[in-house]
Structure formats: C-alpha cells, structure tokens
Design an enzyme around this catalytic site. Structure first.
Site, short mmCIF file in Angstrom:
data_model
loop_
_atom_site.label_atom_id
_atom_site.label_comp_id
_atom_site.label_asym_id
_atom_site.label_seq_id
_atom_site.Cartn_x
_atom_site.Cartn_y
_atom_site.Cartn_z
N SER A 155 80.24 24.85 17.68
CA SER A 155 81.67 25.25 17.67
C SER A 155 82.54 24.59 19.08
O SER A 155 81.50 24.25 19.99
CB SER A 155 82.01 26.95 17.85
OG SER A 155 81.05 27.36 18.83
N CYS A 212 76.74 21.45 26.27
CA CYS A 212 77.78 22.44 26.13
C CYS A 212 77.47 23.86 25.77
O CYS A 212 78.39 24.66 25.81
CB CYS A 212 78.71 21.91 25.00
SG CYS A 212 79.64 20.22 25.19
N SER A 235 82.45 24.31 35.12
CA SER A 235 83.85 25.05 35.00
C SER A 235 84.59 24.84 36.32
O SER A 235 84.00 24.78 37.35
CB SER A 235 83.45 26.54 34.65
OG SER A 235 84.62 27.20 34.78
N TYR A 249 78.88 34.07 36.43
CA TYR A 249 79.55 32.83 35.72
C TYR A 249 79.74 31.79 36.75
O TYR A 249 79.36 30.69 36.56
CB TYR A 249 80.76 33.23 34.95
CG TYR A 249 81.51 32.14 34.11
CD1 TYR A 249 80.79 31.65 33.05
CD2 TYR A 249 82.63 31.40 34.76
CE1 TYR A 249 81.30 30.51 32.22
CE2 TYR A 249 83.01 30.13 33.84
CZ TYR A 249 82.28 29.80 32.81
OH TYR A 249 82.91 28.96 31.85
#
Length: 253
Positions: A15, A84, A146, A159
């Site tokens: 996804s 990913c 990120s 995170y």
C-alpha cells in the site's frame, strides 16, 4: 543503473508509498517482490505488477530471511532494495498519565529503524556476492526516513528517533558497502497522501497541504516513486538523504 531485468525488493509494498514504488519499478522492467505483513494487499500489488509476494515482518530476522529466499527463488539475487515498511505513533515523553511506556518507544524503533537495518544487512549480503553489471555495480538500497528526522514535533519522540536513525545510517552504510559496488540512499518525505492521511476529511487534507510552501498540497505516492526510480538510475548519487517535502519545515506542534 538500468532497472530493467533486475530483481527488486519493496518492503511495505502492499500500500501507499511502497505500492506506488513497486508499480513504478515494475513499469521500468524490474522483477518486483512485494514484502508486507498484509497478505491480501501485498498479493494484489504483486499480481498487478507481475511480481511475487512474500509475507514479511521486517523486524524479525527469520521472517525476513524467508521472504528473501522466496524472492530469490523467483527472481534471483536482489539488485534493488526499497525500504518503505514503517509505522507511526504519537506519545509525549511525559504525558498526563506519566512517562511514555517504554514498549511504545521500542515498538516504533524496532519496526522503523531495526527493520530497515535488518533488510539492509540481508539484501546487501546477497548483493555483495552477485555478479556486477557492466559498470561494476551490484545494487542500490533506498530507505524511507521522514522530515520528522530533522524537525520532529511534540509527541513524535519515538517516530523522529526511528527516522533520524535511518538518516544517520545512510552515510556509514554507503561508505562500508562501496567496496562491493552497492549504493545506499534515503528519502525523507514530508506530508504525503498515504492511506493514513487519506482517511482524514478533505478539509483537513487541504489544511495540511496549505502549510506547504510549494506546491501547496500533499505529495502523491507517485512522486515518491519517481524519486526512488531517479535515485536508483543515477549512479553518482550515493550516501545521501534527500528531502521530498515542497520546502516544508515542521513546527513544534
């Protein structure tokens, strides 16, 4: 580096960013293996791309080894790995109910950072003994960090730490694997229209997009996939973490 005919591993390929990447690399002629925990979605993308699906927990050594073995049986040794797979999760270091449970921090770091390293070490080991191409290259590894690695917001300690670790891993890994002809790269995406953000109301999505200088919208998975493909194809790009964020700089909260 020519992707055509090369074996490609995409973790989290069922996804979002991973699925778009799998489609783009398959369209470029890559023989794609989709590695994901979600068998239904992973098998669907594998069927769409003419690839193979392998159920995989990236943070588990045995699971990852089995997934690589399945891919190798179908396509041969990997030439490209795209990491990913990842998870999110918010929580203050000290919240209303006290300190953040250690297992919450550990879970995110385990999947995002340890999972990335686990896949990197296994794929690189196979790449290192494979036949090089005409330019002496044996492979390329692209991971996903990120912008939170650089501007983590309040509540993003786990995170941001996990993604910061991926960014910090990039250069030493590239230096070490250079002797094998393996390049190591990372993308640090900003706000992208992933399944998680797509669940938000359209008004909320537009509000998030408006905070991005230009273009003032959420990034698309296809734009991420285009960057992955470009990084793989550019032989002189190595040891670099590239922001893909429309000039976004995250605020404290």
């Amino acid at each position: 580096m020519d992707i055509s005919g090369k074996a490609v591993l995409v973790t989290g390929g069922g996804s979002g960013l991973g699925a778009a990447t799998a489609r783009a690399l398959a369209a470029a002629g890559g023989k794609v293996a989709i590695l994901d925990l979600n068998s239904e979605k992973g098998e669907a993308v594998a069927a769409e791309t003419g690839g193979v699906f392998a159920h995989c927990d990236v943070a588990d050594a045995a699971s990852a080894e089995a997934a690589l073995a399945k891919s190798r049986a179908a396509h041969g040794a990997p030439f490209v790995l795209v990491n990913c797979a990842g998870i999110g999760g918010a929580g203050r270091i000290v919240g209303r109910e006290g300190p953040l449970p250690l297992e919450n921090f550990e879970r995110i770091v385990r999947v995002n950072l340890i999972g990335t390293f686990n896949m990197m070490r296994l794929a690189a080991a196979e790449m290192s003994v494979a036949e090089p191409d005409a330019n002496g290259a044996r492979g390329a590894i692209v991971s996903t960090a990120s912008v939170a690695a650089f501007e983590g917001q309040i509540g993003q300690a786990a995170y941001a730490a996990s993604k910061g670790g991926i960014a910090a891993l990039t250069l030493p890994a590239a230096r070490e694997l250079a002797r094998f002809g393996i390049r190591v790269l990372t993308i640090a995406p900003g706000l992208f229209k992933t399944p998680l953000l797509a669940e938000l109301p359209e008004e909320a999505q537009q509000s998030l997009g408006a905070a991005i200088p230009y273009p003032s919208r959420l990034g698309t998975p296809e734009e991420f996939a285009h960057m992955v493909k470009s990084m793989i194809e550019n032989d002189y790009l190595n040891g670099e973490t590239i922001r893909l964020d429309g000039a976004l700089r995250m605020q404290p909260k």
